[in-house]
Write a protein that holds these residues in place. Sequence first.
Motif, PDB file in Angstrom:
ATOM      1  N   ILE A 285       0.920  -1.065   0.029  1.00 32.97           N
ATOM      2  CA  ILE A 285       0.040   0.089  -0.009  1.00 32.97           C
ATOM      3  C   ILE A 285       0.816   1.534   0.115  1.00 32.97           C
ATOM      4  O   ILE A 285       0.869   2.197  -0.861  1.00 32.97           O
ATOM      5  CB  ILE A 285      -1.031  -0.188   1.194  1.00 32.97           C
ATOM      6  N   PHE A 286       1.674   1.525   0.817  1.00 35.02           N
ATOM      7  CA  PHE A 286       2.587   2.367   1.223  1.00 35.02           C
ATOM      8  C   PHE A 286       3.523   2.613   0.098  1.00 35.02           C
ATOM      9  O   PHE A 286       4.123   3.796   0.109  1.00 35.02           O
ATOM     10  CB  PHE A 286       3.055   2.598   2.642  1.00 35.02           C
ATOM     11  N   GLY A 287       4.265   1.515  -0.442  1.00 39.03           N
ATOM     12  CA  GLY A 287       5.394   1.641  -1.272  1.00 39.03           C
ATOM     13  C   GLY A 287       6.623   1.856  -0.726  1.00 39.03           C
ATOM     14  O   GLY A 287       7.823   2.167  -1.219  1.00 39.03           O
ATOM     15  N   GLY A 288       6.694   1.566   0.687  1.00 37.56           N
ATOM     16  CA  GLY A 288       7.792   2.091   1.525  1.00 37.56           C
ATOM     17  C   GLY A 288       9.010   0.545   1.306  1.00 37.56           C
ATOM     18  O   GLY A 288       8.347  -0.231   1.338  1.00 37.56           O
ATOM     19  N   ARG A 289      10.070   1.125   1.168  1.00 36.85           N
ATOM     20  CA  ARG A 289      11.251   0.081   1.132  1.00 36.85           C
ATOM     21  C   ARG A 289      12.134   0.121   2.010  1.00 36.85           C
ATOM     22  O   ARG A 289      12.631   1.189   2.714  1.00 36.85           O
ATOM     23  CB  ARG A 289      11.686   0.168  -0.494  1.00 36.85           C
ATOM     24  N   PRO A 290      12.965  -1.072   2.284  1.00 38.67           N
ATOM     25  CA  PRO A 290      13.959  -1.099   3.267  1.00 38.67           C
ATOM     26  C   PRO A 290      15.092  -0.046   2.986  1.00 38.67           C
ATOM     27  O   PRO A 290      15.318   0.250   1.824  1.00 38.67           O
ATOM     28  CB  PRO A 290      14.419  -2.475   3.176  1.00 38.67           C
ATOM     29  N   GLY A 291      15.394   0.626   3.881  1.00 35.07           N
ATOM     30  CA  GLY A 291      16.509   1.756   3.815  1.00 35.07           C
ATOM     31  C   GLY A 291      15.978   2.989   3.702  1.00 35.07           C
ATOM     32  O   GLY A 291      16.653   4.156   3.612  1.00 35.07           O
ATOM     33  N   GLU A 292      14.755   3.076   3.321  1.00 31.03           N
ATOM     34  CA  GLU A 292      14.093   4.415   2.846  1.00 31.03           C
ATOM     35  C   GLU A 292      13.668   5.102   4.436  1.00 31.03           C
ATOM     36  O   GLU A 292      13.544   4.391   5.439  1.00 31.03           O
ATOM     37  CB  GLU A 292      12.888   4.388   2.105  1.00 31.03           C
ATOM     38  N   THR A 293      13.285   6.271   4.303  1.00 28.10           N
ATOM     39  CA  THR A 293      12.636   7.048   5.524  1.00 28.10           C
ATOM     40  C   THR A 293      11.133   7.116   5.459  1.00 28.10           C
ATOM     41  O   THR A 293      10.712   7.673   4.438  1.00 28.10           O
ATOM     42  CB  THR A 293      13.215   8.259   6.002  1.00 28.10           C
ATOM     43  N   PHE A 294      10.408   6.866   6.454  1.00 25.55           N
ATOM     44  CA  PHE A 294       8.922   6.943   6.554  1.00 25.55           C
ATOM     45  C   PHE A 294       8.747   7.906   7.607  1.00 25.55           C
ATOM     46  O   PHE A 294       9.291   7.788   8.625  1.00 25.55           O
ATOM     47  CB  PHE A 294       8.106   5.428   6.855  1.00 25.55           C
ATOM     48  N   PHE A 295       7.873   9.026   7.157  1.00 25.99           N
ATOM     49  CA  PHE A 295       7.599  10.091   8.043  1.00 25.99           C
ATOM     50  C   PHE A 295       5.991  10.225   8.467  1.00 25.99           C
ATOM     51  O   PHE A 295       5.198  10.663   7.575  1.00 25.99           O
ATOM     52  CB  PHE A 295       8.116  11.343   7.587  1.00 25.99           C
ATOM     53  N   SER A 296       5.692   9.673   9.618  1.00 23.74           N
ATOM     54  CA  SER A 296       4.192   9.555  10.012  1.00 23.74           C
ATOM     55  C   SER A 296       4.343  10.627  10.814  1.00 23.74           C
ATOM     56  O   SER A 296       4.923  10.720  11.875  1.00 23.74           O
ATOM     57  CB  SER A 296       3.877   8.039  10.444  1.00 23.74           C
ATOM     58  N   THR A 297       3.403  11.678  10.869  1.00 20.69           N
ATOM     59  CA  THR A 297       3.266  12.566  11.871  1.00 20.69           C
ATOM     60  C   THR A 297       2.228  12.265  13.087  1.00 20.69           C
ATOM     61  O   THR A 297       2.102  12.916  13.994  1.00 20.69           O
ATOM     62  CB  THR A 297       2.481  13.965  11.184  1.00 20.69           C
ATOM     63  N   ALA A 298       1.819  11.114  12.867  1.00 19.33           N
ATOM     64  CA  ALA A 298       0.664  10.786  13.889  1.00 19.33           C
ATOM     65  C   ALA A 298       1.350  10.459  15.561  1.00 19.33           C
ATOM     66  O   ALA A 298       2.409   9.559  15.363  1.00 19.33           O
ATOM     67  CB  ALA A 298       0.086   9.171  13.605  1.00 19.33           C
ATOM     68  N   ASP A 299       0.827  10.759  16.299  1.00 18.53           N
ATOM     69  CA  ASP A 299       1.097  10.589  17.714  1.00 18.53           C
ATOM     70  C   ASP A 299       1.184   9.200  18.227  1.00 18.53           C
ATOM     71  O   ASP A 299       0.254   8.285  17.731  1.00 18.53           O
ATOM     72  CB  ASP A 299       0.222  11.457  18.561  1.00 18.53           C
ATOM     73  N   VAL A 300       2.046   8.618  18.906  1.00 18.95           N
ATOM     74  CA  VAL A 300       1.897   7.247  19.460  1.00 18.95           C
ATOM     75  C   VAL A 300       0.644   6.669  20.301  1.00 18.95           C
ATOM     76  O   VAL A 300       0.295   5.738  20.654  1.00 18.95           O
ATOM     77  CB  VAL A 300       3.349   6.930  20.379  1.00 18.95           C
ATOM     78  N   GLY A 301      -0.108   8.009  20.748  1.00 23.00           N
ATOM     79  CA  GLY A 301      -1.208   7.553  21.393  1.00 23.00           C
ATOM     80  C   GLY A 301      -2.394   7.189  20.530  1.00 23.00           C
ATOM     81  O   GLY A 301      -3.526   6.516  20.977  1.00 23.00           O
ATOM     82  N   TRP A 302      -2.123   7.223  19.303  1.00 19.98           N
ATOM     83  CA  TRP A 302      -3.316   6.821  18.108  1.00 19.98           C
ATOM     84  C   TRP A 302      -2.944   5.445  17.548  1.00 19.98           C
ATOM     85  O   TRP A 302      -1.750   5.167  17.254  1.00 19.98           O
ATOM     86  CB  TRP A 302      -3.719   7.710  17.327  1.00 19.98           C
ATOM     87  N   VAL A 303      -3.763   4.979  16.675  1.00 22.83           N
ATOM     88  CA  VAL A 303      -3.474   3.653  16.067  1.00 22.83           C
ATOM     89  C   VAL A 303      -2.499   3.775  14.715  1.00 22.83           C
ATOM     90  O   VAL A 303      -1.604   2.957  14.659  1.00 22.83           O
ATOM     91  CB  VAL A 303      -4.859   3.036  15.685  1.00 22.83           C
ATOM     92  N   VAL A 304      -2.556   4.906  14.427  1.00 21.92           N
ATOM     93  CA  VAL A 304      -1.737   5.291  13.217  1.00 21.92           C
ATOM     94  C   VAL A 304      -0.269   5.357  13.796  1.00 21.92           C
ATOM     95  O   VAL A 304       0.826   4.760  13.077  1.00 21.92           O
ATOM     96  CB  VAL A 304      -2.119   6.756  12.408  1.00 21.92           C
ATOM     97  N   GLY A 305      -0.288   5.883  14.900  1.00 23.77           N
ATOM     98  CA  GLY A 305       1.120   5.930  15.651  1.00 23.77           C
ATOM     99  C   GLY A 305       1.835   4.476  16.087  1.00 23.77           C
ATOM    100  O   GLY A 305       2.966   4.407  15.790  1.00 23.77           O
ATOM    101  N   HIS A 306       0.698   3.556  16.244  1.00 22.33           N
ATOM    102  CA  HIS A 306       1.358   2.344  16.587  1.00 22.33           C
ATOM    103  C   HIS A 306       1.729   1.622  15.262  1.00 22.33           C
ATOM    104  O   HIS A 306       3.098   1.021  15.290  1.00 22.33           O
ATOM    105  CB  HIS A 306       0.282   1.560  17.231  1.00 22.33           C
ATOM    106  N   SER A 307       0.721   1.734  14.154  1.00 27.25           N
ATOM    107  CA  SER A 307       1.056   0.868  13.076  1.00 27.25           C
ATOM    108  C   SER A 307       2.221   1.551  12.192  1.00 27.25           C
ATOM    109  O   SER A 307       3.084   0.943  11.657  1.00 27.25           O
ATOM    110  CB  SER A 307      -0.184   0.847  12.186  1.00 27.25           C
ATOM    111  N   TYR A 308       2.105   2.799  12.080  1.00 27.85           N
ATOM    112  CA  TYR A 308       2.999   3.529  11.027  1.00 27.85           C
ATOM    113  C   TYR A 308       4.041   4.621  11.528  1.00 27.85           C
ATOM    114  O   TYR A 308       4.956   5.010  10.728  1.00 27.85           O
ATOM    115  CB  TYR A 308       1.980   3.983   9.741  1.00 27.85           C
ATOM    116  N   THR A 309       4.056   4.956  12.861  1.00 23.98           N
ATOM    117  CA  THR A 309       5.140   5.599  13.194  1.00 23.98           C
ATOM    118  C   THR A 309       6.037   4.638  13.671  1.00 23.98           C
ATOM    119  O   THR A 309       7.176   5.088  13.592  1.00 23.98           O
ATOM    120  CB  THR A 309       4.456   6.783  14.343  1.00 23.98           C
ATOM    121  N   VAL A 310       5.608   3.716  14.492  1.00 27.45           N
ATOM    122  CA  VAL A 310       6.481   2.843  15.223  1.00 27.45           C
ATOM    123  C   VAL A 310       6.709   1.420  14.308  1.00 27.45           C
ATOM    124  O   VAL A 310       7.784   1.107  13.933  1.00 27.45           O
ATOM    125  CB  VAL A 310       6.242   2.536  16.756  1.00 27.45           C
TER     126      VAL A 310
END
Length: 652
Positions: A285-310
């Motif tokens: 879905i996100f097309g992220g590849r090993p070695g690249e940088t992913f920048f999720s602005t979502a706080d760790v307190g929400w589900v997006v922070g769990h799945s895609y910030t961390v």
Amino acid sequence: MVNPPSSAIADLDVCQEFCRYSLEKPDDFWAEQARFIDWETPFQHVCDYSQPPFAKWFTGGRTNICHNAVDRHLATRGDQPAIYYISSETGEQRTLTYRDLHHEVLRMASCLRALGLNIGDRVVLYLPMIPEAAVAMLACLRLGIIHSTVFAGFAAPNLATRIDSCDAKLVITCDAATRGSKHIPLKHLVDEALDLAERKVSAVLMINRGLDTSVNLKPGRDYDYSVFADECAHNATPEKLPCVWLEANDTSYVLYTSGTTARPKGIQRDTGGYAVAIAASMHHIFGGRPGETFFSTADVGWVVGHSYTVYAPLICGMSTVMYEGTPLCEDGAVWWRIVEQTGATVMFASPTAIRVLKKQAAQSFTRHNLGTLRHLFLAGEPLDETTSIWIRETLKHVEIVDNYWQTETGWPLLSMMPGIGPIRVKPGSPGFPVYGYKLEIVDADTGLPVPRGEKGVLTLGLPLPPGCMPTVWQNDAMFERHYCGQFPGTMRYSTFDYAVQDDEGYYFILGRTDDVINVAGHRLGTREIEEAASSHPAVAEVAAVGVHDEIKGQAVICFVTLKRPDEVTSNVALNAISKEIETAVVNTLGALARPAFIGIVRNLPKTRSGKVVRRALLAIAEKRELGDISTMEDPAVLDDIRRALSLKHIAS
Ligand code: PRX
């Protein structure tokens, strides 16, 4: 809209083929996806659905999320940044390589062990966007300890409810945080919450950031993290603290979210299915590849922070960004500066933040080089067509991808999939169903599928794919009845969102079917707000509704009746009570729930059976047609509602 080149059409077919395969041969499909992670013991069955509606994925398989997110990368990525921490709040910047992260996780895990925590115990995390939040999450999972992260903007009573509900043994927090110029005394709030909580936690681990010199450590209960970690350092080795190999269906975390009841629901997450699902989603879905940088602005307190910030970026060997601060810093250019600085290729943010940024000067978007950025994913609330087109034009080459999902699902169920092939975005729509999900829009009353083009409730066929909630924490009945029992005769999961599909198959989300309000992408239950407002001694009844808001999507407004209305008549007295009610809501739930308006009225509109007609309140507040009000006991009440609202307009 521009017609896609023929190769894009061919690639849409590739996506469709991928999705079809996932549904026709789910066992083969998910067995292949399971290769995205390491398994200590191979699984015996891809899916055990012998006890509907409860599904078990990858049964018999043993794995560990911390191993997949950290340890397994050490040999090849030890020196690669794992976390870029950038704080506009304190001015601090820190980069943790995978080796640093491993070291920090072991330090934290040694404290957890020394405090006597074991597999299956619960730890509440009440932390802002600092690396220690990710470190604590990973340390818990390393040892098979279940974490429950509570958004650090929530107030003490909210924290207490969650501590009680999951029966936490430990709370990990820090002395304080700041948001904008506002000081948030997290440790004091934890003390307050522990006084309120019915269950007693045995320890509090406090990361001392030096932001609040007034904190007290209660002897025997509270520990200063860095002092305690130094004391435990002799145990902070991979030999002494190896990853605990969990069965794929063991719980990794519980995350509370608002629903129709006054109490939040604990959304449970498994281990193996979740790791596979989010790793696969990062790729497809996100097309992220090993070695690249992913920048999720979502706080760790929400589900997006769990799945895609961390978790997903780290499991996939990417570098992730933890940004502490608002998007408005540096004249609204801070996010783009971070993209340039970290070379981020994929971003994840919320539509509200984009609407806020829209007010910034155009040069804030052009000051930095965004050449590395391919996609900006937006989710959590509807992305209106205007904002979607505006940000697409502003960021020029960056593709904007609206994606729809829920805390319950853990990863997107409607999205374009640029990781598989070129995409054809239709602004205003989160696109098409994602692989693994069996979507159907059904009639709200009969549960039968509606013809294309007609509005209905968005439902998912069972079993839900890996990564989605296996059940509600300690409440199987709620999963069965509330989520899967809405349409008798057909067992389907209800998203509680209305949706419609257009003639090309694009989906559009049309709002919640229940009483959940979505303020700036954050879920709030009307019942929670009403209970908080009712705690004011003068209040008799409250009705909270979510009205359309230009920036935040929705705003909370409350209509209140008083126990002794004749005693409070002057405008000054009414304003004072409104202010006190507002404070009661903020103190109970946090600033997020602050009502934009509180109207004190004589009566609430009700049906003859005494049910508040929120639909009418909402229609008046949004200046829409009232619709059928024949079931209402006394329609004259509505004049009082209009009067209260007009006073607001005069005031503002
Ligand atoms: O109503 C839908 C809305 O947010 C709800 C889920 O919120 P939460 O549990 O906080 O999870 C957010 C995960 C991104 C949904 O039931 N929602 C989420 N994404 C969209 C959306 N509404 C419209 N469009 C979206 N893309």
